[in-house]
Scaffold this motif. Structure first.
Motif, mmCIF file in Angstrom:
data_model
loop_
_atom_site.group_PDB
_atom_site.id
_atom_site.type_symbol
_atom_site.label_atom_id
_atom_site.label_comp_id
_atom_site.label_asym_id
_atom_site.label_seq_id
_atom_site.Cartn_x
_atom_site.Cartn_y
_atom_site.Cartn_z
ATOM 1 N N ALA A 35 0.834 -1.207 0.000
ATOM 2 C CA ALA A 35 0.000 0.000 0.000
ATOM 3 C C ALA A 35 0.865 1.252 0.000
ATOM 4 O O ALA A 35 0.563 2.227 -0.702
ATOM 5 N N LEU A 36 1.965 1.232 0.772
ATOM 6 C CA LEU A 36 2.863 2.384 0.795
ATOM 7 C C LEU A 36 3.490 2.605 -0.576
ATOM 8 O O LEU A 36 3.607 3.744 -1.047
ATOM 9 N N SER A 37 3.894 1.515 -1.236
ATOM 10 C CA SER A 37 4.488 1.637 -2.571
ATOM 11 C C SER A 37 3.505 2.260 -3.551
ATOM 12 O O SER A 37 3.889 3.079 -4.393
ATOM 13 N N ARG A 38 2.233 1.895 -3.439
ATOM 14 C CA ARG A 38 1.226 2.474 -4.326
ATOM 15 C C ARG A 38 1.028 3.953 -4.037
ATOM 16 O O ARG A 38 0.870 4.771 -4.959
ATOM 17 N N LEU A 39 1.043 4.318 -2.750
ATOM 18 C CA LEU A 39 0.914 5.727 -2.398
ATOM 19 C C LEU A 39 2.101 6.532 -2.909
ATOM 20 O O LEU A 39 1.948 7.674 -3.344
ATOM 21 N N VAL A 40 3.288 5.921 -2.866
ATOM 22 C CA VAL A 40 4.479 6.593 -3.389
ATOM 23 C C VAL A 40 4.330 6.827 -4.886
ATOM 24 O O VAL A 40 4.648 7.908 -5.396
ATOM 25 N N ASP A 41 3.840 5.816 -5.611
ATOM 26 C CA ASP A 41 3.611 5.981 -7.053
ATOM 27 C C ASP A 41 2.667 7.154 -7.312
ATOM 28 O O ASP A 41 2.885 7.963 -8.223
ATOM 29 N N VAL B 213 2.280 7.285 -16.086
ATOM 30 C CA VAL B 213 1.531 6.837 -14.910
ATOM 31 C C VAL B 213 0.597 7.931 -14.419
ATOM 32 O O VAL B 213 -0.542 7.668 -14.026
ATOM 33 N N SER B 214 1.060 9.176 -14.458
ATOM 34 C CA SER B 214 0.218 10.295 -14.032
ATOM 35 C C SER B 214 -1.034 10.385 -14.891
ATOM 36 O O SER B 214 -2.142 10.586 -14.377
ATOM 37 N N ARG B 215 -0.884 10.224 -16.188
ATOM 38 C CA ARG B 215 -2.050 10.307 -17.078
ATOM 39 C C ARG B 215 -2.986 9.136 -16.847
ATOM 40 O O ARG B 215 -4.206 9.275 -16.910
ATOM 41 N N LEU B 216 -2.416 7.954 -16.535
ATOM 42 C CA LEU B 216 -3.243 6.787 -16.250
ATOM 43 C C LEU B 216 -4.027 6.973 -14.953
ATOM 44 O O LEU B 216 -5.213 6.633 -14.878
ATOM 45 N N LEU B 217 -3.376 7.520 -13.918
ATOM 46 C CA LEU B 217 -4.016 7.664 -12.615
ATOM 47 C C LEU B 217 -4.968 8.854 -12.561
ATOM 48 O O LEU B 217 -6.054 8.757 -11.979
ATOM 49 N N PHE B 218 -4.546 9.978 -13.149
ATOM 50 C CA PHE B 218 -5.286 11.223 -12.942
ATOM 51 C C PHE B 218 -5.853 11.834 -14.224
ATOM 52 O O PHE B 218 -6.560 12.835 -14.167
ATOM 53 N N GLY B 219 -5.490 11.276 -15.384
ATOM 54 C CA GLY B 219 -5.996 11.816 -16.636
ATOM 55 C C GLY B 219 -5.323 13.097 -17.062
ATOM 56 O O GLY B 219 -5.799 13.784 -17.948
ATOM 57 N N GLY B 220 -4.198 13.472 -16.498
ATOM 58 C CA GLY B 220 -3.520 14.723 -16.857
ATOM 59 C C GLY B 220 -2.041 14.569 -16.663
ATOM 60 O O GLY B 220 -1.577 13.514 -16.259
ATOM 61 N N PRO B 221 -1.244 15.586 -16.935
ATOM 62 C CA PRO B 221 -1.666 16.883 -17.454
ATOM 63 C C PRO B 221 -2.131 16.796 -18.909
ATOM 64 O O PRO B 221 -1.734 15.902 -19.630
ATOM 65 N N ALA C 252 13.010 9.222 -37.693
ATOM 66 C CA ALA C 252 12.218 9.531 -36.502
ATOM 67 C C ALA C 252 12.304 8.356 -35.544
ATOM 68 O O ALA C 252 12.218 7.189 -35.951
ATOM 69 N N VAL C 253 12.503 8.662 -34.272
ATOM 70 C CA VAL C 253 12.602 7.639 -33.230
ATOM 71 C C VAL C 253 11.645 7.996 -32.109
ATOM 72 O O VAL C 253 11.545 9.160 -31.703
ATOM 73 N N GLY C 254 10.916 7.019 -31.619
ATOM 74 C CA GLY C 254 10.008 7.221 -30.496
ATOM 75 C C GLY C 254 10.050 6.044 -29.557
ATOM 76 O O GLY C 254 10.680 5.007 -29.853
ATOM 77 N N TRP C 255 9.389 6.201 -28.413
ATOM 78 C CA TRP C 255 9.334 5.139 -27.406
ATOM 79 C C TRP C 255 7.884 4.850 -27.080
ATOM 80 O O TRP C 255 7.112 5.757 -26.784
ATOM 81 N N LEU C 256 7.537 3.582 -27.140
ATOM 82 C CA LEU C 256 6.169 3.137 -26.902
ATOM 83 C C LEU C 256 6.060 2.583 -25.481
ATOM 84 O O LEU C 256 6.798 1.675 -25.102
ATOM 85 N N TRP C 257 5.122 3.148 -24.718
ATOM 86 C CA TRP C 257 4.948 2.777 -23.315
ATOM 87 C C TRP C 257 3.611 2.093 -23.095
ATOM 88 O O TRP C 257 2.613 2.451 -23.721
ATOM 89 N N LEU C 258 3.594 1.131 -22.164
ATOM 90 C CA LEU C 258 2.365 0.461 -21.758
ATOM 91 C C LEU C 258 2.330 0.400 -20.234
ATOM 92 O O LEU C 258 3.338 0.104 -19.584
ATOM 93 N N ALA C 259 1.175 0.703 -19.658
ATOM 94 C CA ALA C 259 0.981 0.603 -18.213
ATOM 95 C C ALA C 259 -0.457 0.200 -17.955
ATOM 96 O O ALA C 259 -1.355 0.508 -18.745
ATOM 97 N N ALA C 260 -0.671 -0.507 -16.846
ATOM 98 C CA ALA C 260 -2.010 -1.005 -16.531
ATOM 99 C C ALA C 260 -2.286 -0.816 -15.046
ATOM 100 O O ALA C 260 -1.414 -1.036 -14.203
ATOM 101 N N LEU C 261 -3.520 -0.414 -14.728
ATOM 102 C CA LEU C 261 -3.955 -0.221 -13.349
ATOM 103 C C LEU C 261 -5.097 -1.185 -13.071
ATOM 104 O O LEU C 261 -6.149 -1.108 -13.703
ATOM 105 N N THR D 272 -3.229 -2.240 -8.132
ATOM 106 C CA THR D 272 -1.914 -2.713 -8.534
ATOM 107 C C THR D 272 -1.509 -2.074 -9.862
ATOM 108 O O THR D 272 -2.255 -2.132 -10.842
ATOM 109 N N LEU D 273 -0.328 -1.487 -9.890
ATOM 110 C CA LEU D 273 0.166 -0.803 -11.083
ATOM 111 C C LEU D 273 1.230 -1.657 -11.754
ATOM 112 O O LEU D 273 2.192 -2.105 -11.111
ATOM 113 N N THR D 274 1.072 -1.898 -13.042
ATOM 114 C CA THR D 274 2.039 -2.654 -13.829
ATOM 115 C C THR D 274 2.547 -1.771 -14.957
ATOM 116 O O THR D 274 1.750 -1.204 -15.707
#
Length: 310
Positions: free
Chosen positions: A7-13, A172-180, A234-243, A248-250
């Protein structure tokens, strides 16, 4: 204790993502943390766990310390229960702050305003450290010529300012809070077809885990082309995250996408795809796919809800 530690780790995230989500104000930045309990075990002055090999609450809080130091925040931690005084002091001092006693919380805001009123900004470039393999963390030492003056300062700095970690926190911020709100694939005109995530049927891996295959489709128009010997590159980075439903955050390691085209028009017409499989808890998830364009620092994202659980 393990559940409390998770739970603490999730709060830190969440706290780290919140710091990244704030608009960066000018001047001194401070964050007051009120801690109700500390689930981890004791540690010594060198942050080595005492009484066994396990992760202490101080270890779990390190990502927050690193983020505060990178973004210029000073942490003031108050231990409301009295079980984690050393943790509160260690976290605060590592960012140039100090622990706040419980008895001082009544008038804490005027005290903090007075504490942050006098400060100096010291700039530090880590370019010289970027090619050193073990230079990910460098200690900072500041000495005063006048021995009668006392100062507090940040404990260390991470080289390269960890651009990858910064992007991860934005995702992760956009996944959790929808912003900025920068540019979202769901909002930008014409970008919907340029960033898409196709989900395949999930497979049950165990009683509590599932494997979820997916394919991300990226349009070249989302990337910035730079001059190259073969035209534009052109070079980019593709990210994936799941809540997950239980919080639990992956996060998956980012994948590199690269396009070489004869000109800008050919780049804009290019289409790429990347297949990935995520190992997730057997729960419903909110999933984000994000494309980071380093040349413009633009982050384009799309959120998908996963409701079918195998």
């Amino acid at each position: 204790a393990n559940e409390a530690g998770i739970a603490l780790s999730r709060l830190v995230d969440g706290a780290v993502a919140t710091l990244h989500g704030f608009a960066q104000p000018p001047g001194r930045r401070a964050m007051l943390m009120l801690a109700g309990d500390w689930p981890g075990g004791p540690f010594d002055d060198a942050r080595t766990p005492i009484g066994g090999i396990f992760e202490t609450d101080r270890d779990r809080l390190q990502p927050l310390v690193d983020t505060a130091n990178r973004l210029g925040y000073t942490l003031y931690v108050s231990d409301l229960v009295g079980r984690g005084t050393l943790t509160a002091s260690s976290v605060s001092s590592a960012t140039g702050g100090r622990a706040v006693p419980r008895a001082a919380l009544v008038d804490v805001l005027p005290t903090l305003v007075d504490d942050v009123r006098s400060f100096y900004w010291l700039g530090l470039s880590t370019d010289a450290l970027d090619d050193v393999a073990d230079a990910s963390r460098q200690a900072i030492a500041v000495a005063m010529a006048n021995p009668e003056l006392r100062i507090r300062h940040r404990a260390d700095v991470r080289s390269r300012a960890d651009a990858r970690d910064r992007t991860r926190m934005r995702v992760v911020s956009r996944l959790l809070f929808g912003g900025p709100r920068e540019i979202s694939a769901a909002d930008a005109p014409g970008a919907g077809a340029a960033l898409r995530l196709d989900l395949q049927a999930g497979q049950r891996a165990s009683r509590s885990r599932m494997m979820l295959p997916m394919t991300a489709h990226v349009g070249g128009a989302l990337l910035t082309g730079l001059p190259a010997t073969e035209g534009v590159e052109a070079v980019g980075w593709l990210w994936l995250a799941a809540l997950a439903e239980d919080g639990t955050l992956t996060t998956a390691e980012p994948g590199r996408v690269r396009v070489v085209a004869a000109n800008g028009a050919e780049l804009a017409a290019a289409a790429l795809s990347s297949a990935r499989t995520l190992d997730l808890p057997r729960q419903a998830h909110r999933l984000i796919v994000a494309l980071h364009d380093p040349a413009s620092d633009r982050l384009v994202s799309r959120i998908v809800e996963v409701t079918e659980v195998p």
